[in-house]
Design an enzyme around this catalytic site. Structure first.
Site, PDB file in Angstrom:
ATOM      1  N   GLY A  49       0.830  -1.201   0.000  1.00  0.00           N
ATOM      2  CA  GLY A  49       0.000   0.000   0.000  1.00  0.00           C
ATOM      3  C   GLY A  49       0.860   1.245   0.000  1.00  0.00           C
TER       4      GLY A  49
ATOM      5  N   PRO B  17       5.486   4.516   0.168  1.00  0.00           N
ATOM      6  CA  PRO B  17       5.018   3.156  -0.096  1.00  0.00           C
ATOM      7  C   PRO B  17       5.439   2.174   0.997  1.00  0.00           C
ATOM      8  CG  PRO B  17       6.941   3.643  -1.433  1.00  0.00           C
ATOM      9  CD  PRO B  17       6.580   4.919  -0.731  1.00  0.00           C
TER      10      PRO B  17
ATOM     11  N   ASP C 106      -3.924   9.662  15.398  1.00  0.00           N
ATOM     12  CA  ASP C 106      -4.316   9.254  14.048  1.00  0.00           C
ATOM     13  C   ASP C 106      -4.876   7.833  14.079  1.00  0.00           C
ATOM     14  OD1 ASP C 106      -4.717   9.507  11.358  1.00  0.00           O
ATOM     15  OD2 ASP C 106      -2.637   9.117  10.784  1.00  0.00           O
TER      16      ASP C 106
END
Length: 214
Positions: A51, A57, A169
């Site tokens: 991903g 990446p 987050d």
């Protein structure tokens, strides 16, 4: 090249690294050789790509001794990623809990900067809860176990760790699942240390909606 030469873990006390022109002190992390990681990920091939986020990446790899790893490779164009890279080195290297993803080491060579993590075979929680076909794999017993594991990880971060951490987050894509579907909190790039005598924390960094949706 021998395994001992490929992976350098010979630190005399806390390690000091220079990242992006500034020094990162006391990380005490194993340093991986770039060639070792390149070979492990089949030279960062698309077939090994897991991903991509704001950091850069992520590729799957396999070390010479057979251990599977996940490699977060900092995008050279990401100024935000550099700050997150340094933040993860400083914070997650000092945290140990069964419900936190384990950082195995890092690689810093020239402009290349990478973080090496344990590999989570079932990837992230969002792939299950937002996929109608995979939702059926999460019965209520498994869902409760995942919720409980995430809560344990947060309790450790907020109260029981040597640091006191606000993740900032937390979302389904940052909850990784091991082969037994045990949850592990990941991605500490936006996290902050919360002082033990503080009742609130201020930051000059805004976590915007675009970042949260990545």
């Amino acid at each position: 090249m021998s395994k001992g030469q490929e992976i350098s873990t010979d630190f005399s006390g806390p390690s000091d690294m220079v990242v992006g022109g500034s020094q990162v002190n006391g990380t005490d992390l194993p340093m991986f050789n770039f060639n070792t990681i390149a070979v492990a990920t089949n030279y960062f091939s698309e077939g090994n790509k897991l991903g991509r986020g704001g950091f850069g990446p992520v590729h799957k790899g396999k070390l010479p001794e057979g251990q599977d790893i996940a490699v977060k490779r900092l995008s050279r164009k990401s100024g935000q990623g550099l700050e997150e890279f340094k933040n993860e080195i400083i914070l997650i290297a000092k945290l140990q809990h069964r419900n936190l993803v384990r950082l195995l080491g890092c690689c810093i060579q020239g402009e290349e900067k990478m973080l090496i993590y344990e590999y989570m075979p079932n990837k992230s929680l969002d792939l299950f809860i937002f996929d109608p076909a995979k939702q059926a794999l999460l019965d209520w017993t498994k869902r409760f176990a995942i919720i409980e594991g995430i809560a344990r990880g947060l309790l450790y971060l907020h109260r029981d760790s040597r640091l006191r951490i606000i993740h900032r987050d937390l979302k389904a894509s940052n909850i990784l699942l091991d082969e037994d579907m045990n949850p592990k909190i990941s991605d500490f790039g936006m996290a902050r240390i919360f002082g033990f005598n503080q009742n609130e924390a201020n930051t000059n960094r805004v976590v915007d909606n675009q970042h949260l949706l990545q």
